[in-house]
Design an enzyme around this catalytic site. Structure first.
Site, mmCIF file in Angstrom:
data_model
loop_
_atom_site.group_PDB
_atom_site.id
_atom_site.type_symbol
_atom_site.label_atom_id
_atom_site.label_comp_id
_atom_site.label_asym_id
_atom_site.label_seq_id
_atom_site.Cartn_x
_atom_site.Cartn_y
_atom_site.Cartn_z
ATOM 1 N N HIS A 61 -3.177 -5.026 1.465
ATOM 2 C CA HIS A 61 -2.641 -5.209 3.002
ATOM 3 C C HIS A 61 -2.632 -6.770 3.141
ATOM 4 O O HIS A 61 -3.482 -7.391 4.020
ATOM 5 C CB HIS A 61 -3.526 -4.572 4.022
ATOM 6 N N GLU A 120 -1.007 -8.298 5.341
ATOM 7 C CA GLU A 120 -0.673 -8.323 6.828
ATOM 8 C C GLU A 120 -2.023 -8.555 7.629
ATOM 9 O O GLU A 120 -2.077 -8.689 8.768
ATOM 10 C CB GLU A 120 0.419 -7.497 7.307
ATOM 11 N N CYS A 160 0.932 -1.089 0.016
ATOM 12 C CA CYS A 160 0.129 -0.050 -0.083
ATOM 13 C C CYS A 160 0.904 1.180 -0.074
ATOM 14 O O CYS A 160 1.339 1.372 -1.040
ATOM 15 C CB CYS A 160 -1.196 -0.085 1.161
#
Ligand code: GLN
Length: 193
Positions: A170, A172, A79
């Site tokens: 994202h 994560e 991002c």
């Protein structure tokens, strides 16, 4: 293997948790001298690229980081991390690291439709990858040598160029570890070459 996570701002803790889950040691990078430690790859997390770029400059990390990446050090930008890596931003004057041959549009989905979740194919990963987008950028143009790894609704959301990997979403923030594993493979290949 040890991975450094840029920890100036944004979603760095979530990356650390993901790395821990994969049994990889990580260190937080906050100041110039942290870059001198021994580590094998670098993650630039999501957050706010203008703030992150300012902190990189204020703490004198921008230049040494840029050199390190240009010399072939493995880096993974998510991002805002993708925005930091881009050589050109289509809706912003300020370029940050400017090392990757991509033109990126910030907040590309507009502010209202800023956040959404989807699943898409990712070249090199043999299952659909869950993707969380938060006021995300996408790639509008790529230079020769940049491989497109994933698109969503016709927009480029994952790219690779040599030692550099960048995604608009994202990874994560989901339970899936496959994109992080993909990056760890890049590190291993570069280390053994
Ligand atoms: N919109 C942010 C920026 O321009 C990126 C958002 C994110 O990292 N989730 O930096």
């Amino acid at each position: 293997m040890k991975v450094g996570v840029l920890a100036l701002q944004g979603a760095f803790i979530e990356h650390e948790k993901k790395l821990e889950k994969l049994g990889v040691e990580c260190i937080e990078l906050r100041q110039k001298k942290d870059l001198e430690q021994d580590f094998d790859g670098l993650i630039l997390p999501g957050g706010e690229s203008t703030a992150m770029g300012k902190l990189l400059r204020d703490f004198d990390i921008l230049k040494p980081l840029k050199e390190k990446i240009k010399n072939g050090f493995p880096v993974f930008g998510t991002c805002s991390g993708m925005i930091l890596l881009a050589e050109k931003l289509s809706n912003s004057e300020v370029v940050h690291l400017g090392v990757m041959g991509i033109e990126v549009k910030r907040n590309a989905y507009g502010r209202q439709l800023g956040s959404f979740e989807t699943e898409a194919d990712f070249k090199g990963i043999d299952k659909k990858v869950k993707m969380v987008f938060i006021r995300a950028p996408y790639v509008e143009n790529t230079k020769e040598g940049v491989k497109i790894l994933a698109t969503v609704n016709g927009n480029i959301v994952a790219v690779r160029e040599k030692n550099m990997l960048a995604v608009s979403f994202h990874p994560e923030l989901t339970n899936d570890t496959s994109v992080h594993e993909y990056f760890l493979d890049i590190i291993k290949k570069i280390k053994s070459s």
